[in-house]
Write a protein that holds these residues in place. Structure first.
Motif, PDB file in Angstrom:
ATOM      1  N   ARG A   3      20.615  66.867 -56.866  1.00 18.87           N
ATOM      2  CA  ARG A   3      20.793  66.090 -55.636  1.00 18.87           C
ATOM      3  C   ARG A   3      21.576  64.829 -55.990  1.00 18.87           C
ATOM      4  O   ARG A   3      21.059  63.943 -56.675  1.00 18.87           O
ATOM      5  CB  ARG A   3      19.455  65.731 -55.000  1.00 18.87           C
ATOM      6  CG  ARG A   3      19.606  64.960 -53.677  1.00 18.87           C
ATOM      7  CD  ARG A   3      18.271  64.517 -53.095  1.00 18.87           C
ATOM      8  NE  ARG A   3      17.450  65.648 -52.722  1.00 18.87           N
ATOM      9  CZ  ARG A   3      16.320  66.003 -53.328  1.00 18.87           C
ATOM     10  NH1 ARG A   3      15.880  65.279 -54.365  1.00 18.87           N
ATOM     11  NH2 ARG A   3      15.626  67.039 -52.926  1.00 18.87           N
ATOM     12  N   ILE A   4      22.814  64.765 -55.561  1.00 17.93           N
ATOM     13  CA  ILE A   4      23.687  63.629 -55.868  1.00 17.93           C
ATOM     14  C   ILE A   4      23.737  62.706 -54.664  1.00 17.93           C
ATOM     15  O   ILE A   4      24.024  63.138 -53.541  1.00 17.93           O
ATOM     16  CB  ILE A   4      25.113  64.095 -56.209  1.00 17.93           C
ATOM     17  CG1 ILE A   4      25.100  65.068 -57.391  1.00 17.93           C
ATOM     18  CG2 ILE A   4      26.004  62.888 -56.528  1.00 17.93           C
ATOM     19  CD1 ILE A   4      26.449  65.706 -57.671  1.00 17.93           C
ATOM     20  N   THR A   5      23.453  61.445 -54.886  1.00 18.93           N
ATOM     21  CA  THR A   5      23.618  60.438 -53.845  1.00 18.93           C
ATOM     22  C   THR A   5      24.929  59.702 -54.083  1.00 18.93           C
ATOM     23  O   THR A   5      25.133  59.123 -55.157  1.00 18.93           O
ATOM     24  CB  THR A   5      22.446  59.444 -53.835  1.00 18.93           C
ATOM     25  OG1 THR A   5      21.255  60.147 -53.475  1.00 18.93           O
ATOM     26  CG2 THR A   5      22.682  58.326 -52.826  1.00 18.93           C
ATOM     27  N   ILE A   6      25.820  59.764 -53.099  1.00 21.24           N
ATOM     28  CA  ILE A   6      27.112  59.077 -53.180  1.00 21.24           C
ATOM     29  C   ILE A   6      27.060  57.837 -52.300  1.00 21.24           C
ATOM     30  O   ILE A   6      26.741  57.921 -51.111  1.00 21.24           O
ATOM     31  CB  ILE A   6      28.257  59.996 -52.731  1.00 21.24           C
ATOM     32  CG1 ILE A   6      28.357  61.218 -53.653  1.00 21.24           C
ATOM     33  CG2 ILE A   6      29.583  59.231 -52.708  1.00 21.24           C
ATOM     34  CD1 ILE A   6      29.429  62.221 -53.243  1.00 21.24           C
ATOM     35  N   VAL A   7      27.364  56.702 -52.892  1.00 20.74           N
ATOM     36  CA  VAL A   7      27.414  55.433 -52.157  1.00 20.74           C
ATOM     37  C   VAL A   7      28.881  55.047 -51.989  1.00 20.74           C
ATOM     38  O   VAL A   7      29.614  54.942 -52.981  1.00 20.74           O
ATOM     39  CB  VAL A   7      26.652  54.321 -52.903  1.00 20.74           C
ATOM     40  CG1 VAL A   7      26.666  53.033 -52.080  1.00 20.74           C
ATOM     41  CG2 VAL A   7      25.220  54.759 -53.206  1.00 20.74           C
ATOM     42  N   ALA A  80      31.269  55.221 -55.253  1.00 21.18           N
ATOM     43  CA  ALA A  80      32.672  55.561 -55.029  1.00 21.18           C
ATOM     44  C   ALA A  80      33.582  54.357 -54.861  1.00 21.18           C
ATOM     45  O   ALA A  80      34.792  54.477 -55.074  1.00 21.18           O
ATOM     46  CB  ALA A  80      32.791  56.461 -53.790  1.00 21.18           C
ATOM     47  N   THR A  81      33.037  53.208 -54.472  1.00 17.27           N
ATOM     48  CA  THR A  81      33.896  52.065 -54.137  1.00 17.27           C
ATOM     49  C   THR A  81      33.300  50.761 -54.672  1.00 17.27           C
ATOM     50  O   THR A  81      32.090  50.666 -54.903  1.00 17.27           O
ATOM     51  CB  THR A  81      34.066  51.941 -52.611  1.00 17.27           C
ATOM     52  OG1 THR A  81      32.761  51.914 -52.004  1.00 17.27           O
ATOM     53  CG2 THR A  81      34.850  53.114 -52.049  1.00 17.27           C
ATOM     54  N   GLU A  82      34.165  49.753 -54.775  1.00 14.09           N
ATOM     55  CA  GLU A  82      33.749  48.465 -55.322  1.00 14.09           C
ATOM     56  C   GLU A  82      33.389  47.457 -54.231  1.00 14.09           C
ATOM     57  O   GLU A  82      33.422  46.248 -54.452  1.00 14.09           O
ATOM     58  CB  GLU A  82      34.868  47.872 -56.190  1.00 14.09           C
ATOM     59  CG  GLU A  82      35.347  48.773 -57.317  1.00 14.09           C
ATOM     60  CD  GLU A  82      36.575  49.589 -56.960  1.00 14.09           C
ATOM     61  OE1 GLU A  82      36.804  49.831 -55.754  1.00 14.09           O
ATOM     62  OE2 GLU A  82      37.308  50.015 -57.876  1.00 14.09           O
ATOM     63  N   GLY A  83      33.061  47.927 -53.015  1.00 13.49           N
ATOM     64  CA  GLY A  83      32.759  47.039 -51.890  1.00 13.49           C
ATOM     65  C   GLY A  83      31.317  46.586 -51.866  1.00 13.49           C
ATOM     66  O   GLY A  83      30.570  46.738 -52.842  1.00 13.49           O
ATOM     67  N   HIS A 105      39.415  54.787 -56.912  1.00 12.14           N
ATOM     68  CA  HIS A 105      40.241  55.445 -55.911  1.00 12.14           C
ATOM     69  C   HIS A 105      41.501  54.654 -55.560  1.00 12.14           C
ATOM     70  O   HIS A 105      42.545  55.238 -55.260  1.00 12.14           O
ATOM     71  CB  HIS A 105      39.442  55.644 -54.618  1.00 12.14           C
ATOM     72  CG  HIS A 105      38.433  56.737 -54.678  1.00 12.14           C
ATOM     73  ND1 HIS A 105      38.753  58.065 -54.488  1.00 12.14           N
ATOM     74  CD2 HIS A 105      37.094  56.698 -54.903  1.00 12.14           C
ATOM     75  CE1 HIS A 105      37.664  58.803 -54.578  1.00 12.14           C
ATOM     76  NE2 HIS A 105      36.642  57.993 -54.840  1.00 12.14           N
ATOM     77  N   THR A 106      41.375  53.336 -55.496  1.00 15.68           N
ATOM     78  CA  THR A 106      42.489  52.500 -55.037  1.00 15.68           C
ATOM     79  C   THR A 106      42.728  51.363 -56.022  1.00 15.68           C
ATOM     80  O   THR A 106      41.817  50.960 -56.755  1.00 15.68           O
ATOM     81  CB  THR A 106      42.196  51.894 -53.651  1.00 15.68           C
ATOM     82  OG1 THR A 106      40.990  51.106 -53.719  1.00 15.68           O
ATOM     83  CG2 THR A 106      42.012  52.984 -52.609  1.00 15.68           C
ATOM     84  N   GLY A 136      30.401  56.473 -66.627  1.00 17.95           N
ATOM     85  CA  GLY A 136      31.630  57.245 -66.479  1.00 17.95           C
ATOM     86  C   GLY A 136      32.382  56.778 -65.243  1.00 17.95           C
ATOM     87  O   GLY A 136      31.795  56.626 -64.177  1.00 17.95           O
ATOM     88  N   CYS A 137      33.667  56.520 -65.423  1.00 16.59           N
ATOM     89  CA  CYS A 137      34.533  56.117 -64.317  1.00 16.59           C
ATOM     90  C   CYS A 137      35.564  57.222 -64.094  1.00 16.59           C
ATOM     91  O   CYS A 137      36.367  57.517 -64.972  1.00 16.59           O
ATOM     92  CB  CYS A 137      35.230  54.793 -64.620  1.00 16.59           C
ATOM     93  SG  CYS A 137      36.429  54.282 -63.361  1.00 16.59           S
TER      94      CYS A 137
END
Length: 354
Positions: A3-7, A80-83, A105-106, A136-137
């Motif tokens: 079960r992967i939680t993606i933020v 997923a993001t640096e926000g 990603h950006t 890991g990045c």
């Protein structure tokens, strides 16, 4: 069950490469029997991002984000993001001693520096601090991996991208697409400063120029370039048809980390013209006949006009979401200190550490 939680701070109603990459990966992971839980801005109040109101910044406390993650009972966490959400998720993982992976990603430092007077070295220090806390990045290409390694980012893992070739594919050509004379030079994406659109719109080319997409720079660019067709945002069948009618897809950005739109154009049978920078150089193989890269974008456009539509389509077949999603899952397992779970076909980039 895994079960992967993606933020992620990037999610609907935003339409961009980050959202599409996560969306397509989630679909493939579901087919593999992997459960994916999401923590997104939809769960929180938000405010418009300064200078870019289409992007919403979540207003969230540590406690609320912690509760949202804990409610998913993850076996793995990916940020997923640096926000704002990414920062709070990072804090939770470190506090709870939970290993996690991230993705680049950006070009966050370059995007911020283009809008605010912040020294680039400070922003590079921030992304180094953010990503090196994880195990890991994930990066999309070999050239980006080399760049980030030079910046001091560690534990780099390759996660390529794919293309849904049931959506994007060649179609019968209209005699006068967009009611404009051929050749059609088309670009697709956010109409924003970082996309470097004037580099395309300023050059002298035969035929017509078309910009598909929306964003904060659209009103200004439409005034500056009255002879260019700005269609606004298109999705689904309309977007696929727009791609398929182009003679050349022009990718003027020098700041993207991959370029999902390049794959969409290639799958539609449209040769690509771009600068020889990260993203295009990782996709448009030398000698493929699927496009042209040149520091002179006009020369690239004219050379791409002579390229084969079939060669473009052939190159796109190397990139599938199934293979890219297997890379993602293996990377998540590596970040957890476990062995990779799956083997799969290459997507043009192999998982690696640098």
């Amino acid at each position: 069950m895994t079960r992967i939680t993606i933020v992620t701070d990037a999610w609907y109603p935003q339409v961009n490469g980050v959202v599409r990459s996560i969306e397509n990966t989630n679909r493939e992971l579901d087919r593999m029997g992997v459960e994916v839980m999401m923590v997104t801005p939809q769960d929180f109040a938000s405010v418009p991002c300064p200078t870019y109101p289409e992007i919403r910044l979540s207003i969230a406390t540590y406690g609320r984000v912690a509760a949202a993650i804990e409610a998913t009972q993850p076996t793995a966490v990916h940020i997923a993001t640096e926000g704002p959400l990414g920062l709070l998720a990072r804090r939770w993982c470190l506090k709870k001693h939970v290993p996690f992976s991230t993705s680049y990603h950006t070009r966050f430092p370059e995007y911020v520096a283009a809008r605010f007077p912040v020294p680039l070295r400070w922003l590079h220090a921030f992304v180094r601090w953010f990503h090196n806390a994880g195990n890991g990045c994930m990066v999309a290409t070999a050239s980006l991996e080399r760049e980030l390694s030079k910046l001091g980012i560690k534990n780099l893992l390759r996660w390529s991208r794919g293309i849904d070739q049931t959506v994007f594919h060649p179609m019968e050509l209209d005699e006068r697409p967009f009611n404009l004379p051929r050749p059609i030079f088309l670009t697709v994406g956010r109409v924003a400063v970082e996309k470097n659109l004037p580099a395309f719109l300023d050059i002298d080319l035969p035929g017509s120029k078309v910009v598909v997409g929306d964003g904060p720079a659209r009103a200004d660019l439409q005034k500056r370039y009255p002879n260019v067709l700005f269609t606004g945002m298109k999705t689904g069948d309309e977007l696929a048809h727009a791609y398929a009618q182009a003679d050349v897809f022009v990718f003027p950005s020098k700041t993207d980390t991959f370029g999902n739109t390049i794959l969409e154009a290639l799958a539609s049978g449209v040769p690509v013209a771009a600068y020889p920078v990260t993203g295009p150089i990782d996709i448009i193989e030398e000698g493929s006949g699927a496009g042209a890269l040149n520091e002179d974008l006009r020369e690239a456009c004219l050379a791409a006009l002579k390229c084969s539509r079939e060669n473009a389509r052939k190159l796109a077949r190397n990139f599938t979401w199934e293979a890219a999603s297997k890379q993602f899952l293996n990377n998540v397992m590596i970040a957890q200190g476990q062995r990779p779970m799956l083997k799969g076909p290459s997507t043009g980039a192999r998982p690696s550490t640098a």
